[in-house]
Design a protein around this motif. Structure first.
Motif, PDB file in Angstrom:
ATOM      1  N   ASP A  70     -22.641  89.082  39.828  1.00  0.00           N
ATOM      2  CA  ASP A  70     -23.940  88.803  40.314  1.00  0.00           C
ATOM      3  C   ASP A  70     -23.663  87.484  41.101  1.00  0.00           C
ATOM      4  OD1 ASP A  70     -25.591  90.934  39.719  1.00  0.00           O
ATOM      5  OD2 ASP A  70     -25.294  90.477  37.795  1.00  0.00           O
ATOM      6  N   LEU A  71     -24.128  87.362  42.460  1.00  0.00           N
ATOM      7  CA  LEU A  71     -24.136  86.176  42.876  1.00  0.00           C
ATOM      8  C   LEU A  71     -25.403  85.860  43.884  1.00  0.00           C
ATOM      9  CD1 LEU A  71     -21.587  86.293  46.304  1.00  0.00           C
ATOM     10  CD2 LEU A  71     -22.070  87.936  44.561  1.00  0.00           C
ATOM     11  N   PRO A  72     -25.817  84.742  44.115  1.00  0.00           N
ATOM     12  CA  PRO A  72     -26.951  84.605  44.966  1.00  0.00           C
ATOM     13  C   PRO A  72     -27.034  85.119  46.103  1.00  0.00           C
ATOM     14  CG  PRO A  72     -26.387  82.531  43.720  1.00  0.00           C
ATOM     15  CD  PRO A  72     -25.154  83.294  43.717  1.00  0.00           C
ATOM     16  N   ILE A  77     -19.466  85.104  50.548  1.00  0.00           N
ATOM     17  CA  ILE A  77     -18.107  85.282  50.148  1.00  0.00           C
ATOM     18  C   ILE A  77     -17.116  84.697  50.941  1.00  0.00           C
ATOM     19  CG2 ILE A  77     -16.395  86.747  49.283  1.00  0.00           C
ATOM     20  CD1 ILE A  77     -18.492  88.445  48.221  1.00  0.00           C
ATOM     21  N   THR A  78     -16.150  83.676  50.483  1.00  0.00           N
ATOM     22  CA  THR A  78     -15.114  83.227  51.441  1.00  0.00           C
ATOM     23  C   THR A  78     -13.856  83.727  51.088  1.00  0.00           C
ATOM     24  OG1 THR A  78     -15.045  81.135  50.281  1.00  0.00           O
ATOM     25  CG2 THR A  78     -16.548  81.228  52.004  1.00  0.00           C
ATOM     26  N   ASN A  79     -13.664  84.319  50.019  1.00  0.00           N
ATOM     27  CA  ASN A  79     -12.289  84.847  49.593  1.00  0.00           C
ATOM     28  C   ASN A  79     -12.331  85.586  48.419  1.00  0.00           C
ATOM     29  OD1 ASN A  79      -9.348  84.691  49.656  1.00  0.00           O
ATOM     30  ND2 ASN A  79      -9.482  83.821  47.637  1.00  0.00           N
ATOM     31  N   PHE A  80     -11.574  86.795  48.276  1.00  0.00           N
ATOM     32  CA  PHE A  80     -11.434  87.674  47.063  1.00  0.00           C
ATOM     33  C   PHE A  80     -10.289  87.820  46.907  1.00  0.00           C
ATOM     34  CE2 PHE A  80     -11.168  91.629  45.337  1.00  0.00           C
ATOM     35  CZ  PHE A  80     -11.515  91.200  43.663  1.00  0.00           C
ATOM     36  N   SER A  81      -9.466  87.875  45.778  1.00  0.00           N
ATOM     37  CA  SER A  81      -8.034  88.167  45.619  1.00  0.00           C
ATOM     38  C   SER A  81      -7.790  88.869  44.138  1.00  0.00           C
ATOM     39  CB  SER A  81      -7.253  87.025  45.920  1.00  0.00           C
ATOM     40  OG  SER A  81      -7.453  86.114  44.921  1.00  0.00           O
ATOM     41  N   MET A  82      -6.767  89.661  44.314  1.00  0.00           N
ATOM     42  CA  MET A  82      -6.228  90.214  42.864  1.00  0.00           C
ATOM     43  C   MET A  82      -5.038  89.850  42.778  1.00  0.00           C
ATOM     44  SD  MET A  82      -8.412  93.868  42.395  1.00  0.00           S
ATOM     45  CE  MET A  82      -7.024  94.919  43.309  1.00  0.00           C
ATOM     46  N   GLU A  83      -4.527  89.485  41.723  1.00  0.00           N
ATOM     47  CA  GLU A  83      -3.002  89.257  41.268  1.00  0.00           C
ATOM     48  C   GLU A  83      -2.732  90.328  40.155  1.00  0.00           C
ATOM     49  OE1 GLU A  83       0.089  85.832  39.652  1.00  0.00           O
ATOM     50  OE2 GLU A  83      -1.840  85.259  40.455  1.00  0.00           O
ATOM     51  N   ILE A  84      -1.683  91.068  40.455  1.00  0.00           N
ATOM     52  CA  ILE A  84      -1.380  92.308  39.593  1.00  0.00           C
ATOM     53  C   ILE A  84       0.109  92.158  39.398  1.00  0.00           C
ATOM     54  CG2 ILE A  84      -1.280  94.708  39.305  1.00  0.00           C
ATOM     55  CD1 ILE A  84      -3.547  94.949  41.320  1.00  0.00           C
ATOM     56  N   ASP A  85       0.137  91.656  38.060  1.00  0.00           N
ATOM     57  CA  ASP A  85       1.689  91.458  37.761  1.00  0.00           C
ATOM     58  C   ASP A  85       2.672  90.509  38.583  1.00  0.00           C
ATOM     59  OD1 ASP A  85       1.572  93.007  35.298  1.00  0.00           O
ATOM     60  OD2 ASP A  85       2.248  94.942  36.270  1.00  0.00           O
ATOM     61  N   GLY A  86       1.976  89.432  39.023  1.00  0.00           N
ATOM     62  CA  GLY A  86       2.641  88.549  39.795  1.00  0.00           C
ATOM     63  C   GLY A  86       2.359  88.688  41.334  1.00  0.00           C
ATOM     64  N   GLN A  87       2.033  90.236  41.902  1.00  0.00           N
ATOM     65  CA  GLN A  87       1.835  90.242  43.186  1.00  0.00           C
ATOM     66  C   GLN A  87       0.226  89.997  43.711  1.00  0.00           C
ATOM     67  OE1 GLN A  87       4.172  91.645  45.239  1.00  0.00           O
ATOM     68  NE2 GLN A  87       2.723  91.291  46.860  1.00  0.00           N
ATOM     69  N   LEU A  88       0.157  89.218  44.743  1.00  0.00           N
ATOM     70  CA  LEU A  88      -1.091  88.785  45.196  1.00  0.00           C
ATOM     71  C   LEU A  88      -1.540  89.606  46.289  1.00  0.00           C
ATOM     72  CD1 LEU A  88      -3.540  86.671  44.818  1.00  0.00           C
ATOM     73  CD2 LEU A  88      -2.182  85.437  46.802  1.00  0.00           C
ATOM     74  N   TYR A  89      -2.748  90.190  46.170  1.00  0.00           N
ATOM     75  CA  TYR A  89      -3.315  91.065  47.229  1.00  0.00           C
ATOM     76  C   TYR A  89      -4.973  90.503  47.701  1.00  0.00           C
ATOM     77  CZ  TYR A  89      -0.056  94.114  45.066  1.00  0.00           C
ATOM     78  OH  TYR A  89       0.802  94.702  44.632  1.00  0.00           O
ATOM     79  N   VAL A  90      -5.069  90.156  49.041  1.00  0.00           N
ATOM     80  CA  VAL A  90      -6.048  89.273  49.582  1.00  0.00           C
ATOM     81  C   VAL A  90      -6.974  90.123  50.112  1.00  0.00           C
ATOM     82  CG1 VAL A  90      -6.810  87.307  50.887  1.00  0.00           C
ATOM     83  CG2 VAL A  90      -4.829  87.036  49.362  1.00  0.00           C
ATOM     84  N   GLY A  91      -8.242  90.057  49.912  1.00  0.00           N
ATOM     85  CA  GLY A  91      -9.304  90.930  50.646  1.00  0.00           C
ATOM     86  C   GLY A  91      -9.964  90.623  51.899  1.00  0.00           C
ATOM     87  N   ASN A  92      -9.985  91.481  52.741  1.00  0.00           N
ATOM     88  CA  ASN A  92     -10.592  91.269  54.095  1.00  0.00           C
ATOM     89  C   ASN A  92     -11.909  91.747  54.312  1.00  0.00           C
ATOM     90  OD1 ASN A  92      -8.272  89.821  55.041  1.00  0.00           O
ATOM     91  ND2 ASN A  92      -7.275  91.775  55.529  1.00  0.00           N
ATOM     92  N   LEU A 115     -17.201  96.367  46.942  1.00  0.00           N
ATOM     93  CA  LEU A 115     -18.671  96.568  47.418  1.00  0.00           C
ATOM     94  C   LEU A 115     -19.332  95.385  46.959  1.00  0.00           C
ATOM     95  CD1 LEU A 115     -19.414 100.378  46.530  1.00  0.00           C
ATOM     96  CD2 LEU A 115     -18.594  99.562  48.624  1.00  0.00           C
ATOM     97  N   VAL A 116     -20.127  95.075  48.038  1.00  0.00           N
ATOM     98  CA  VAL A 116     -21.184  94.177  47.862  1.00  0.00           C
ATOM     99  C   VAL A 116     -22.510  95.051  48.125  1.00  0.00           C
ATOM    100  CG1 VAL A 116     -22.469  91.952  48.462  1.00  0.00           C
ATOM    101  CG2 VAL A 116     -20.055  92.219  48.571  1.00  0.00           C
ATOM    102  N   LYS A 117     -23.481  94.780  47.038  1.00  0.00           N
ATOM    103  CA  LYS A 117     -24.583  95.599  46.801  1.00  0.00           C
ATOM    104  C   LYS A 117     -25.802  94.799  46.532  1.00  0.00           C
ATOM    105  CE  LYS A 117     -22.514  99.893  45.268  1.00  0.00           C
ATOM    106  NZ  LYS A 117     -22.585 100.927  44.099  1.00  0.00           N
ATOM    107  N   ALA A 118     -27.028  94.934  47.334  1.00  0.00           N
ATOM    108  CA  ALA A 118     -28.151  94.067  46.934  1.00  0.00           C
ATOM    109  C   ALA A 118     -28.496  94.560  45.547  1.00  0.00           C
ATOM    110  CB  ALA A 118     -29.239  94.420  48.077  1.00  0.00           C
ATOM    111  N   SER A 119     -29.169  93.701  44.626  1.00  0.00           N
ATOM    112  CA  SER A 119     -29.449  93.898  43.279  1.00  0.00           C
ATOM    113  C   SER A 119     -30.731  93.236  43.055  1.00  0.00           C
ATOM    114  CB  SER A 119     -28.279  93.616  42.324  1.00  0.00           C
ATOM    115  OG  SER A 119     -28.048  92.232  42.334  1.00  0.00           O
ATOM    116  N   LYS A 125     -25.006  92.001  43.974  1.00  0.00           N
ATOM    117  CA  LYS A 125     -23.673  92.350  42.991  1.00  0.00           C
ATOM    118  C   LYS A 125     -22.493  92.695  43.768  1.00  0.00           C
ATOM    119  CE  LYS A 125     -24.530  94.784  39.328  1.00  0.00           C
ATOM    120  NZ  LYS A 125     -24.072  93.634  38.314  1.00  0.00           N
ATOM    121  N   PHE A 126     -21.441  91.806  43.600  1.00  0.00           N
ATOM    122  CA  PHE A 126     -20.035  92.204  43.901  1.00  0.00           C
ATOM    123  C   PHE A 126     -19.421  93.060  43.157  1.00  0.00           C
ATOM    124  CE2 PHE A 126     -15.539  91.189  44.181  1.00  0.00           C
ATOM    125  CZ  PHE A 126     -15.207  91.961  45.366  1.00  0.00           C
TER     126      PHE A 126
END
Length: 462
Positions: A70-72, A77-92, A115-119, A125-126
């Motif tokens: 939950d964010l104001p 959002i300026t960046n979101f990423s996932m690192e899975i077993d050392g492999q980085l995936y950056v969101g657009n 998804l980003v949803k109004a809450s 909510k992201f």
């Protein structure tokens, strides 16, 4: 109404399945969230927050893992990423309509989307989910930024924390730097007991504050031996800066400067404002609805000594009245009725509409129909895509700057996820104003409230 933004994760390897992000509160007995950290740095009321969560699938088969934050609403959002077993995936981040199509495509092709949803009025909510292979780990990192707004005598940093399980490493760290000096700093939380209150470490000097909250695994338990976590609610930091009688504070960074000032007991200067309203075909649907909501919010904040006018435009220009009217309740009511009847149509001639707004203000002074001691401004409400008349963005910017000639301010409200924001931002800054995005699916009136002080209180900024 849900506001949807897709965070597309490129180059997802085969075997990563898209999750059904609509399901919530699914028990993950073999998924361990072993780290949740939040690092927030505030400099001159601008907050930069990095939230990181690390999770491990301890099962012998793949498991679905959720990351919800939950964010104001005022944050972006300026960046979101996932690192899975050392492999980085950056969101657009994708614009809304494209996001819907790509999200459906992602689900059907086995890729991961967020998804980003109004809450609520204050929070969004992201959410993102991903299937993790057996005995594999994932690190989620979300970065968002926010210009803090002063309300009820203080600035507020709101963090909603709901790990929903005990976490090996749980940490909230906030560092505040205010060159103007700190008047007070307070930390509180909806879930703090007397014992947990002692764990909030706060150090405050004249211009800096450091607040940290790092409960151990045992200190997070709802009771000795219990598996439930007491960490569930809002962690809030409130502070204010010193407000002495001075010319204010200038902050210089990366070639730009910001002047903060709040002179006490300064009488309000009347405002002369021309609203320039885009009704072109691209403003149809939610954009036009939000435009009307934004206008209502600004109308409500006009004072009777102010004067205002309405110009609606597509490839033609229509004036509500040929002159600026005093902001009496009768005139405001008449203007609101006029706004309700606006229908989208035609193409977009931004250049001519703004030129006409400048002429109206100049004529008002020349004919003495508006106060001599007053402030002039134009508020443009558009999706920023000129395609009629003069359509060259650099030429439009040059024309408007020449017409205004430093004698009035231009504020731009850009509607929709596909708004040409850079065009509006540059044009506003060149003319003593600022620009603000109004995101689709969110409360336009609430977003405009963040602008009302600089828009309508030029003689008494807080």
């Amino acid at each position: 109404m849900w506001s949807v933004v897709l965070l597309w994760l490129s180059c997802v390897p085969a075997g990563l399945q898209a999750a059904a992000v609509y399901r919530r509160d699914v028990p993950h007995q073999k998924v361990e969230v072993y780290s949740v950290t939040l690092d927030c740095t505030v400099t001159s009321r601008f907050a930069h927050t990095v939230m990181t969560s690390k999770a491990l699938n301890k099962a012998n088969s793949s498991q679905e893992i959720f990351f919800d934050v939950d964010l104001p609403k005022t944050a972006f959002i300026t960046n979101f990423s996932m690192e899975i077993d050392g492999q980085l995936y950056v969101g657009n981040v994708k614009e809304k309509e494209k996001a819907k199509k790509q999200y459906d495509k992602a689900v059907s092709s086995g890729q991961t989307a967020g998804l980003v949803k109004a809450s609520g009025r204050k929070m969004e909510k992201f959410s993102v989910s991903v299937n993790i292979a057996a005995l594999s780990s994932v690190v989620f990192t979300l970065t968002y930024e926010e210009l803090l707004q002063r309300k009820l005598g203080h600035y507020e940093i709101l963090t909603r924390v709901k790990p929903q399980q005990l976490v090996q490493e749980f940490k909230i760290v906030v560092n505040i730097f205010e060159p103007q000096g700190l008047a007070f700093v307070e930390a509180e939380a909806s879930f703090l007991t007397n014992d947990l209150l002692l764990l909030v470490d706060k150090t405050v000097t004249d211009k800096k504050a450091h607040i940290s909250f790092t409960p151990t695994l045992e200190q997070q338990r709802t009771c000795p031996g219990c598996e439930g976590s007491i960490i569930d609610g809002d962690f809030i930091i409130k502070y204010d800066v010193k407000r002495e009688k001075s010319l204010g504070e200038i902050q210089i960074s990366n070639g730009y400067f910001v002047h903060f000032f709040a002179p006490p007991d300064l009488p309000r200067v009347p405002v002369n404002v021309v609203f320039v309203i885009d009704r072109s075909g691209s403003m149809s649907g939610i954009k036009m609805q939000q435009t009307k909501e934004a206008l209502k919010a600004i109308f409500d904040d006009l004072h009777e000594e102010d004067h205002f006018a309405l110009i609606i435009f597509d490839n033609k220009i229509i004036k509500w009245r040929k002159y600026l009217s005093k902001a009496t309740q009768q005139n405001i009511t008449a203007a609101q009725s006029f706004v309700k009847r606006i229908k989208d149509n035609g193409s977009t001639d931004v250049n001519s509409a703004l030129q006409e707004a400048v002429k109206m203000l100049k004529n008002g002074h020349r004919k003495n129909t508006i106060p001599e001691r007053s402030t002039d401004m134009i508020i443009l409400l558009t999706d920023g895509n000129p395609n009629s008349g003069e359509s060259s963005i650099p030429v439009i910017q040059k024309n408007i700057q020449a017409a205004i000639a430093g004698n009035m301010s231009l504020f731009c409200l850009g509607f929709g996820n596909d708004v040409d924001y850079s065009f509006l931002d540059v044009m506003a800054r060149e003319n003593l104003g600022l620009a603000r995005r109004i995101f689709e699916g969110s409360d336009a009136g609430l977003q405009v409230q963040q602008l009302q002080s600089p828009l309508l209180l030029p003689g008494n900024l807080a």
